[in-house]
Design an enzyme around this catalytic site. Sequence first.
Site, PDB file in Angstrom:
ATOM      1  N   GLU A 137       0.853  -1.186   0.000  1.00 16.15           N
ATOM      2  CA  GLU A 137       0.000   0.000   0.000  1.00 16.15           C
ATOM      3  C   GLU A 137       0.886   1.232   0.000  1.00 16.15           C
ATOM      4  O   GLU A 137       1.739   1.390   0.876  1.00 16.15           O
ATOM      5  CB  GLU A 137      -0.924   0.037   1.220  1.00 16.15           C
ATOM      6  CG  GLU A 137      -1.861   1.249   1.186  1.00 16.15           C
ATOM      7  CD  GLU A 137      -2.711   1.399   2.441  1.00 16.15           C
ATOM      8  OE1 GLU A 137      -3.722   2.105   2.372  1.00 16.15           O
ATOM      9  OE2 GLU A 137      -2.352   0.814   3.484  1.00 16.15           O
TER      10      GLU A 137
ATOM     11  N   ASP B   4      -3.072  12.144  -2.384  1.00 18.98           N
ATOM     12  CA  ASP B   4      -3.173  13.580  -2.653  1.00 18.98           C
ATOM     13  C   ASP B   4      -3.567  13.780  -4.113  1.00 18.98           C
ATOM     14  O   ASP B   4      -2.897  13.275  -5.012  1.00 18.98           O
ATOM     15  CB  ASP B   4      -1.820  14.237  -2.378  1.00 18.98           C
ATOM     16  CG  ASP B   4      -1.888  15.752  -2.327  1.00 18.98           C
ATOM     17  OD1 ASP B   4      -2.698  16.338  -3.082  1.00 18.98           O
ATOM     18  OD2 ASP B   4      -1.131  16.353  -1.548  1.00 18.98           O
TER      19      ASP B   4
ATOM     20  N   ASP C  82     -11.910   9.851  -3.120  1.00 25.84           N
ATOM     21  CA  ASP C  82     -13.162  10.599  -3.005  1.00 25.84           C
ATOM     22  C   ASP C  82     -13.205  11.742  -4.008  1.00 25.84           C
ATOM     23  O   ASP C  82     -14.196  12.468  -4.084  1.00 25.84           O
ATOM     24  CB  ASP C  82     -13.304  11.181  -1.594  1.00 25.84           C
ATOM     25  CG  ASP C  82     -12.203  12.191  -1.288  1.00 25.84           C
ATOM     26  OD1 ASP C  82     -11.013  11.812  -1.409  1.00 25.84           O
ATOM     27  OD2 ASP C  82     -12.514  13.345  -0.955  1.00 25.84           O
TER      28      ASP C  82
END
Length: 214
Positions: A45, A119, A155
Amino acid sequence: MRRRRKKGADEKLLSYTKYVLRDDIDKLKGKWNLKFRNDNPIHVEFGTGKGKFITTLAKQNPDINYIAMELKEEVLLKAVEKADASNLNNILFLWGDVSNILDYFEAKELSRIYINFCDPWPKNRWSKRRLTHSGFLEMYNRVLEDDGEIHFKTDNEKLFEFSLNEIAANNWLLKNISLDLGNSEYENNVTTEYEDKFMSQGMRIFRCEAKKRN
């Protein structure tokens, strides 16, 4: 605005010698199976944050080795503390930058890459910093094994659109695309701390998988 550093975080983080790697990571290139003492698949990850996602996966899948990479020591410390509290033996934490992964991993050494809520770098002049930019995708293509995958969540709708275009343009196979993960039929979703917050606010979560083509 300069990020405020938590006093003592560096020293405390490095005290977790079972889990945390910062120096001489390049010496493990091509030898991660020796570090884990097994030949299980390796999932990484990038930008692990506070670690809920990756430590949950490590608990659920003891036959998979996990590597969590994070640059910010304060949040990485929280992730390491989660792993230590659960006494996990199939996870390591890299205190480093994603841009250096070719120094850390040999060709085809990884089975899967997770990128969660990175980001978005919203300005066009910053596009090369996005973790789904073609420059990063080329590196992922090198370190992933044949049929290796990227699992991506965000998102940010504009970042998601950018990512789909970059992934498709770089000859990856897109699959399992969701424009609203919380209201989808996808049953195996493991959430991050950010994701829990966003979903509680009714925000949409975008997700896709990209499979490496042989």
